[in-house]
Scaffold this motif. Structure first.
Motif, short mmCIF file in Angstrom:
data_model
loop_
_atom_site.label_atom_id
_atom_site.label_comp_id
_atom_site.label_asym_id
_atom_site.label_seq_id
_atom_site.Cartn_x
_atom_site.Cartn_y
_atom_site.Cartn_z
N THR A 63 -13.42 -50.69 15.84
CA THR A 63 -13.03 -51.92 16.51
C THR A 63 -11.91 -52.61 15.75
O THR A 63 -11.96 -52.73 14.51
CB THR A 63 -14.22 -52.89 16.61
N SER A 127 -9.45 -49.17 26.81
CA SER A 127 -9.68 -49.36 25.37
C SER A 127 -9.84 -50.83 25.00
O SER A 127 -10.19 -51.14 23.86
CB SER A 127 -8.53 -48.76 24.56
N ILE A 129 -11.77 -54.20 24.90
CA ILE A 129 -13.17 -54.59 25.00
C ILE A 129 -13.35 -56.10 24.95
O ILE A 129 -14.48 -56.59 25.11
CB ILE A 129 -14.01 -53.92 23.91
N GLY A 144 -15.57 -60.69 27.14
CA GLY A 144 -15.79 -59.49 26.36
C GLY A 144 -16.24 -59.85 24.96
O GLY A 144 -16.71 -60.95 24.70
N MET A 148 -18.36 -52.44 21.38
CA MET A 148 -18.04 -51.63 22.55
C MET A 148 -19.00 -51.85 23.71
O MET A 148 -18.66 -51.55 24.84
CB MET A 148 -17.98 -50.16 22.16
N ASN A 150 -20.27 -54.01 26.40
CA ASN A 150 -19.88 -55.26 27.05
C ASN A 150 -19.98 -55.05 28.55
O ASN A 150 -19.09 -54.51 29.17
CB ASN A 150 -18.44 -55.64 26.66
N ASP A 155 -15.46 -59.05 34.72
CA ASP A 155 -14.69 -58.30 33.73
C ASP A 155 -13.25 -58.79 33.71
O ASP A 155 -12.35 -58.16 34.26
CB ASP A 155 -14.76 -56.81 34.03
N LYS A 176 -11.13 -50.96 21.32
CA LYS A 176 -11.87 -49.81 20.81
C LYS A 176 -10.83 -48.82 20.32
O LYS A 176 -9.86 -48.52 21.03
CB LYS A 176 -12.70 -49.18 21.94
#
Length: 378
Positions: A63, A127, A129, A144, A148, A150, A155, A176
């Motif tokens: 992360t 990628s 998050i 978010g 990873m 979530n 969204d 990520k």
């Protein structure tokens, strides 16, 4: 023109946006100045260059969190020191636009900048998050997280990716990250026509050999494998054998031409309109052929067609299949004639209008940038 705004913090940015909204003043949001897609924005310049820095990096958790103005090169250097990378391979707009700016984290996220490895690792949005951003009313929004997992709520991470700063001004992005490859090799087939190249690329992706790039440019069909040295050697040889019906392939070790494929480098610095066309991979070769005399590059196994065409050609009218075409680089006259972004179907346009009304009720964030025609209100 009013002086450029250059906030040094998210709080200062939010205050500036609230003042602009109250005054009905449009804002032209700038990251590193390397991605000139879209119509001209008649607004006060606002730079995010000072909202920069990596705020969290946990290699063991895969992360990384960085502020929007952080140079992409800084992020990539920090990741490389730990043997990691941004898997989506962001394309660099400096090549096709002929500019010398500095790509930033916010710019990558705002345009969903994704390269050849998308076929394996997904796009930039896959990628991402977590995000923080300031909406058009000056409110700070967070969605978010920094891990990873979530899966709760709307969204907004995916929504902001590719919105070109028209729904909110990104201030921080969480990614990520993945391990970098120890070795890379490219299988090269010479002389394929577009249809044969398309079949070869799709056949390669159907094998178990982990192809991370599939492209066709300059008469060469290119297939990339990455990983540990022994694995790359085995998979490369096995892939060549599996595709023997398409001719003999040579295996070239090293990074290969993938940066040029990513950035449409062979089509840069030349006259004409540069289009970026997304279609089904099975449709890509046919679309590319229909655009003659345009010069084309196929990426994503045919799902992405870069086309350098005469400005008089209506590329969208020639597609003939579901997809969309973005006019990346052209004269102002061509942009006005064809529009940078394709017109949206009525139901999608209604959703887009509703989102803009919710996140930017005064219409001050990059107004006109994503209009289907230059000069038409977004």
């Amino acid at each position: 023109m009013s002086a450029e705004l250059a906030p040094e913090s998210e709080a200062e940015l939010a205050e500036m946006v609230r003042a602009a909204a109250a005054a009905g003043e449009a804002l032209s949001i700038r990251g590193g100045g390397t991605r000139g897609i879209g119509g001209a924005v008649a607004g006060r310049p606002l730079s995010l260059a000072r909202i920069a820095g990596i705020t969290l990096y946990e290699p063991g958790a895969l992360t990384l969190v960085a502020r929007a103005g952080t140079p992409l090169a800084e992020v990539e250097a920090v990741l490389a020191a730990e043997g990691q990378r941004l898997a989506f391979e962001p394309w660099d707009g400096r090549v096709v636009f002929g500019v010398a700016g500095v790509p930033t984290v916010g710019g990558v996220a705002a345009v969903n900048a994704s390269g050849p490895r998308r076929i394996e690792a997904g796009a930039a949005r896959d990628s991402m998050i977590g995000v923080r951003f300031v909406d058009g009313s000056g409110a700070v929004v967070k969605n978010g997280g920094r891990v990873m997992k979530n899966v709760t709520g709307l969204d907004l991470v995916k929504l902001l990716a590719g919105s070109h700063g028209t729904l909110g001004i990104l201030t921080e992005v969480a990614f990520k990250v993945l391990p970098a490859a120890a070795e890379t090799a490219t299988l090269v087939f010479d002389g394929h026509d577009l249809a044969t190249a398309g079949r070869a690329m799709r056949a390669a992706l159907a094998t178990p050999y982990g192809v991370s790039g599939a492209a066709h440019a300059d008469g060469r069909t290119l297939l990339r494998v990455e990983g540990f040295p022994a694995s790359v050697a085995h998979r490369g040889a096995a892939l060549a054998t599996a595709l023997a019906r398409f001719g003999a392939a040579r295996i070239e070790p090293g990074p290969g031409p993938w940066a040029a494929i990513r950035d449409a480098g062979t089509l840069a610095g030349r006259e004409g309109a540069l289009w970026r066309i997304s279609v089904k991979p099975t449709d890509g070769p046919g679309v590319a052929a229909s655009l003659a005399p345009a010069e084309v590059v196929l990426d994503w196994a045919g799902g992405l067609v870069w086309a350098l065409a005469p400005e008089a050609i209506d590329v969208r009218a020639r597609l003939g299949v579901p997809g969309h075409a973005t006019l990346v680089r052209a004269s102002a006259a061509a942009k006005a004639r064809w529009g940078v972004f394709a017109p949206e179907p009525a139901p999608v346009a209604a959703l887009s209008d509703g989102l803009r009304a919710r996140f930017d009720p005064r219409g001050i964030l990059n107004p006109g940038l994503m209009a289907a025609r230059v000069g038409v209100a977004a």
